[in-house]
Design an enzyme around this catalytic site. Structure first.
Site, PDB file in Angstrom:
ATOM      1  N   LYS A   1       0.845  -1.339  -0.035  1.00  0.00           N
ATOM      2  CA  LYS A   1       0.011   0.060  -0.030  1.00  0.00           C
ATOM      3  C   LYS A   1       0.957   1.250  -0.054  1.00  0.00           C
ATOM      4  O   LYS A   1       0.619   2.304  -0.641  1.00  0.00           O
ATOM      5  CB  LYS A   1      -0.807   0.007   1.328  1.00  0.00           C
ATOM      6  CG  LYS A   1      -1.775  -1.083   1.206  1.00  0.00           C
ATOM      7  CD  LYS A   1      -2.688  -0.905   2.433  1.00  0.00           C
ATOM      8  CE  LYS A   1      -1.958  -1.011   3.837  1.00  0.00           C
ATOM      9  NZ  LYS A   1      -1.441  -2.457   4.122  1.00  0.00           N
TER      10      LYS A   1
ATOM     11  N   ARG B   1      11.510  -5.165   5.383  1.00  0.00           N
ATOM     12  CA  ARG B   1      11.406  -3.766   5.225  1.00  0.00           C
ATOM     13  C   ARG B   1      12.443  -2.930   5.872  1.00  0.00           C
ATOM     14  O   ARG B   1      12.444  -3.294   7.262  1.00  0.00           O
ATOM     15  CB  ARG B   1       9.825  -3.568   5.365  1.00  0.00           C
ATOM     16  CG  ARG B   1      10.048  -2.226   5.367  1.00  0.00           C
ATOM     17  CD  ARG B   1       8.320  -1.562   5.420  1.00  0.00           C
ATOM     18  NE  ARG B   1       7.586  -2.107   6.424  1.00  0.00           N
ATOM     19  CZ  ARG B   1       6.314  -2.133   6.529  1.00  0.00           C
ATOM     20  NH1 ARG B   1       5.691  -1.754   5.657  1.00  0.00           N
ATOM     21  NH2 ARG B   1       5.714  -2.817   7.747  1.00  0.00           N
TER      22      ARG B   1
ATOM     23  N   ARG C   1      10.970  -1.083  11.676  1.00  0.00           N
ATOM     24  CA  ARG C   1       9.761  -0.476  12.519  1.00  0.00           C
ATOM     25  C   ARG C   1       9.692  -1.510  13.796  1.00  0.00           C
ATOM     26  O   ARG C   1       9.728  -2.899  13.675  1.00  0.00           O
ATOM     27  CB  ARG C   1       8.698  -0.781  11.540  1.00  0.00           C
ATOM     28  CG  ARG C   1       8.162   0.592  11.208  1.00  0.00           C
ATOM     29  CD  ARG C   1       7.214   0.621   9.952  1.00  0.00           C
ATOM     30  NE  ARG C   1       5.681  -0.152  10.267  1.00  0.00           N
ATOM     31  CZ  ARG C   1       4.692   0.019   9.603  1.00  0.00           C
ATOM     32  NH1 ARG C   1       4.723   0.452   8.483  1.00  0.00           N
ATOM     33  NH2 ARG C   1       3.654  -0.732  10.004  1.00  0.00           N
TER      34      ARG C   1
ATOM     35  N   ARG D   1      -0.717  -8.711  13.283  1.00  0.00           N
ATOM     36  CA  ARG D   1      -1.351  -7.653  12.380  1.00  0.00           C
ATOM     37  C   ARG D   1      -2.144  -8.461  11.153  1.00  0.00           C
ATOM     38  O   ARG D   1      -3.224  -7.763  10.792  1.00  0.00           O
ATOM     39  CB  ARG D   1      -0.014  -6.960  11.634  1.00  0.00           C
ATOM     40  CG  ARG D   1       0.303  -5.893  12.727  1.00  0.00           C
ATOM     41  CD  ARG D   1       1.585  -5.154  12.576  1.00  0.00           C
ATOM     42  NE  ARG D   1       1.548  -4.654  11.104  1.00  0.00           N
ATOM     43  CZ  ARG D   1       2.811  -4.338  10.498  1.00  0.00           C
ATOM     44  NH1 ARG D   1       3.902  -4.786  11.064  1.00  0.00           N
ATOM     45  NH2 ARG D   1       2.724  -3.922   9.482  1.00  0.00           N
TER      46      ARG D   1
ATOM     47  N   ARG E   1     -10.405   1.221   8.053  1.00  0.00           N
ATOM     48  CA  ARG E   1      -9.560  -0.147   8.215  1.00  0.00           C
ATOM     49  C   ARG E   1     -10.612  -0.986   8.935  1.00  0.00           C
ATOM     50  O   ARG E   1     -10.350  -2.109   9.330  1.00  0.00           O
ATOM     51  CB  ARG E   1      -8.392   0.065   9.313  1.00  0.00           C
ATOM     52  CG  ARG E   1      -7.195  -0.759   8.671  1.00  0.00           C
ATOM     53  CD  ARG E   1      -6.090  -0.373   9.540  1.00  0.00           C
ATOM     54  NE  ARG E   1      -4.832  -0.959   9.567  1.00  0.00           N
ATOM     55  CZ  ARG E   1      -3.718  -0.658   8.966  1.00  0.00           C
ATOM     56  NH1 ARG E   1      -3.624   0.662   8.392  1.00  0.00           N
ATOM     57  NH2 ARG E   1      -2.569  -1.347   8.997  1.00  0.00           N
TER      58      ARG E   1
HETATM   59  P1  AP5 Z   1       4.997  -1.495   1.976  1.00  0.00           P
HETATM   60  O1  AP5 Z   1       4.784  -0.732   0.740  1.00  0.00           O
HETATM   61  O2  AP5 Z   1       5.652  -0.881   3.131  1.00  0.00           O
HETATM   62  O3  AP5 Z   1       3.552  -2.183   2.626  1.00  0.00           O
HETATM   63  P2  AP5 Z   1       2.208  -1.832   3.339  1.00  0.00           P
HETATM   64  O4  AP5 Z   1       0.944  -2.414   2.787  1.00  0.00           O
HETATM   65  O5  AP5 Z   1       2.195  -0.317   3.173  1.00  0.00           O
HETATM   66  O6  AP5 Z   1       2.697  -2.395   4.452  1.00  0.00           O
HETATM   67  P3  AP5 Z   1       2.395  -1.842   6.056  1.00  0.00           P
HETATM   68  O7  AP5 Z   1       3.098  -2.873   6.995  1.00  0.00           O
HETATM   69  O8  AP5 Z   1       2.905  -0.294   5.986  1.00  0.00           O
HETATM   70  O9  AP5 Z   1       0.961  -1.865   6.155  1.00  0.00           O
HETATM   71  P4  AP5 Z   1       0.221  -1.975   7.756  1.00  0.00           P
HETATM   72  O10 AP5 Z   1      -1.181  -1.682   6.982  1.00  0.00           O
HETATM   73  O11 AP5 Z   1       0.415  -2.896   8.378  1.00  0.00           O
HETATM   74  O12 AP5 Z   1       0.872  -0.651   8.327  1.00  0.00           O
HETATM   75  P5  AP5 Z   1       0.406   0.642   8.820  1.00  0.00           P
HETATM   76  O13 AP5 Z   1       1.717   1.640   8.803  1.00  0.00           O
HETATM   77  O14 AP5 Z   1      -0.496   1.118   7.820  1.00  0.00           O
HETATM   78  O15 AP5 Z   1       5.876  -2.924   1.367  1.00  0.00           O
HETATM   79  C1  AP5 Z   1       6.212  -3.650   2.577  1.00  0.00           C
HETATM   80  C2  AP5 Z   1       7.447  -4.027   2.049  1.00  0.00           C
HETATM   81  O16 AP5 Z   1       7.626  -4.966   0.719  1.00  0.00           O
HETATM   82  C3  AP5 Z   1       8.640  -3.063   1.765  1.00  0.00           C
HETATM   83  O17 AP5 Z   1       9.828  -3.427   2.183  1.00  0.00           O
HETATM   84  C4  AP5 Z   1       8.470  -2.798   0.252  1.00  0.00           C
HETATM   85  O18 AP5 Z   1       9.784  -2.300  -0.396  1.00  0.00           O
HETATM   86  C5  AP5 Z   1       8.159  -4.323  -0.170  1.00  0.00           C
HETATM   87  N1  AP5 Z   1       7.302  -4.228  -1.326  1.00  0.00           N
HETATM   88  C6  AP5 Z   1       6.479  -3.570  -1.678  1.00  0.00           C
HETATM   89  N2  AP5 Z   1       5.672  -3.979  -2.979  1.00  0.00           N
HETATM   90  C7  AP5 Z   1       6.309  -4.802  -3.331  1.00  0.00           C
HETATM   91  C8  AP5 Z   1       6.393  -5.987  -4.458  1.00  0.00           C
HETATM   92  N3  AP5 Z   1       5.246  -5.656  -5.255  1.00  0.00           N
HETATM   93  N4  AP5 Z   1       7.044  -6.788  -4.466  1.00  0.00           N
HETATM   94  C9  AP5 Z   1       8.278  -7.084  -3.642  1.00  0.00           C
HETATM   95  N5  AP5 Z   1       8.597  -6.174  -2.612  1.00  0.00           N
HETATM   96  C10 AP5 Z   1       7.503  -5.229  -2.271  1.00  0.00           C
HETATM   97  O19 AP5 Z   1      -0.270   0.665  10.184  1.00  0.00           O
HETATM   98  C11 AP5 Z   1       0.658   0.472  11.486  1.00  0.00           C
HETATM   99  C12 AP5 Z   1      -0.273   0.505  12.747  1.00  0.00           C
HETATM  100  O20 AP5 Z   1      -0.968   1.706  12.824  1.00  0.00           O
HETATM  101  C13 AP5 Z   1      -1.272  -0.681  12.545  1.00  0.00           C
HETATM  102  O21 AP5 Z   1      -0.990  -1.929  13.010  1.00  0.00           O
HETATM  103  C14 AP5 Z   1      -2.343   0.009  13.722  1.00  0.00           C
HETATM  104  O22 AP5 Z   1      -1.827   0.030  15.084  1.00  0.00           O
HETATM  105  C15 AP5 Z   1      -2.187   1.657  13.174  1.00  0.00           C
HETATM  106  N6  AP5 Z   1      -3.013   2.177  12.495  1.00  0.00           N
HETATM  107  C16 AP5 Z   1      -2.981   2.590  11.009  1.00  0.00           C
HETATM  108  N7  AP5 Z   1      -3.869   2.963  10.339  1.00  0.00           N
HETATM  109  C17 AP5 Z   1      -5.027   2.685  11.191  1.00  0.00           C
HETATM  110  C18 AP5 Z   1      -6.433   2.932  11.196  1.00  0.00           C
HETATM  111  N8  AP5 Z   1      -7.151   3.262   9.971  1.00  0.00           N
HETATM  112  N9  AP5 Z   1      -7.042   2.244  12.090  1.00  0.00           N
HETATM  113  C19 AP5 Z   1      -6.550   1.771  13.404  1.00  0.00           C
HETATM  114  N10 AP5 Z   1      -5.138   1.710  13.538  1.00  0.00           N
HETATM  115  C20 AP5 Z   1      -4.380   2.082  12.526  1.00  0.00           C
END
Ligand code: AP5
Length: 234
Positions: free
Chosen positions: A34, A148, A181, A192, A109
């Site tokens: 994402k 990552r 992270r 997660r 979410r």
């Molecule tokens: P990346 O692009 O970082 O993936 P992502 O889907 O953004 O993964 P996240 O771990 O950031 O998502 P998340 O939803 O768990 O975390 P968030 O920060 O939103 O890619 C991941 C890796 O893969 C990278 O190394 C990249 O280089 C690689 N990659 C990407 N695409 C690739 C491909 N096509 N092929 C190969 N490699 C690839 O949330 C964190 C925390 O915040 C949550 O757990 C929660 O506690 C809180 N939070 C956030 N939003 C909310 C909400 N709306 N409601 C409640 N709590 C929330």
């Protein structure tokens, strides 16, 4: 400013300048890409990328009242309560840089957040162009997330094997240090993924029924995934 909206699912056009408005939601499990795709999409459409995870992590880093409130949730891989997320996002989406649209990454979410967002959009006379669901299996998510690294200064994302920086530990874009992270260790990643399956996956049906959903295979390389997304929203 007078805004005219295209039919459901299409981009909206601003009457005077014919600027293209773009409001997109990216949904997918942790590691689906994402953040990677939201960054490309936002740059390509010239709209801000709004990432709830980054907003929360910055608040934690800066030890603000919001940061102190959400720190525990983030470290455990649990969801921050809906009212906190909705308050933060209503404020962020109302800022002036969002007038031409935004790419939402990590929000909504839960069904509660999706309903709150829908009400906010309705109140502001807006609608979405598309909801993109990035699909990858859990085992791939674990491999991706555990490798990552993120720039502590500009937030750019890397992967130690799939997308390494030119110099280990250093951001190509700004020279900042690359960090791992706290919630990217395997036990927390599995939690997660479980939270995603229980709380967020139901949104896929919610948006599918509303006619907005477009699914994309997130297993392809990032440029191919980006082309697939672009072909769905043009
Ligand atoms: P990346 O692009 O970082 O993936 P992502 O889907 O953004 O993964 P996240 O771990 O950031 O998502 P998340 O939803 O768990 O975390 P968030 O920060 O939103 O890619 C991941 C890796 O893969 C990278 O190394 C990249 O280089 C690689 N990659 C990407 N695409 C690739 C491909 N096509 N092929 C190969 N490699 C690839 O949330 C964190 C925390 O915040 C949550 O757990 C929660 O506690 C809180 N939070 C956030 N939003 C909310 C909400 N709306 N409601 C409640 N709590 C929330």
């Amino acid at each position: 400013m007078k805004v005219f909206w295209a039919p459901k699912g299409g981009a909206a056009l601003e009457g005077v300048n014919s600027l293209i408005y773009m409001r997109i939601i990216l949904i997918g499990p942790p590691g689906a890409g994402k953040g990677t795709q939201a960054e490309k999409l936002a740059a390509c459409k010239n709209v801000p990328r709004i990432t709830t995870g980054d907003l929360f992590r910055r608040a934690v880093q800066e030890k603000t009242a919001l940061g102190l409130r959400v720190q525990n949730y983030l470290e455990k891989g649990a969801l921050v309560p809906d009212e906190v997320v909705l308050g933060l996002m209503s404020e962020r989406m109302s800022q002036s840089d969002c007038k031409a649209g935004f790419v939402l990454d990590g929000f909504p979410r839960t069904l509660g957040q999706a309903t709150g967002l829908e009400k906010w959009m309705e109140k502001n006379g807006l609608r979405f162009d598309a909801v993109i669901a990035l699909e990858i299996p859990d085992d791939e998510a674990v491999v991706r997330i555990s490798g990552r690294r993120q720039c502590g200064a500009c937030g750019a994302a890397y992967h130690v094997n799939f997308q390494p920086p030119k110099n280990a530990g250093v951001c190509d874009k700004c020279g900042g240090s690359l960090l791992q992270r706290k919630d990217d260790e395997e036990g927390t990643i599995r939690h997660r993924l479980q939270v995603y399956a229980e709380e967020t996956a139901p949104l896929i049906r919610f948006y599918d029924r509303a006619g907005f959903l477009k699914k994309v295979d997130g297993l392809k390389n990032p440029d191919v995934v980006f082309q697939a997304i672009c072909s769905l929203i043009k």
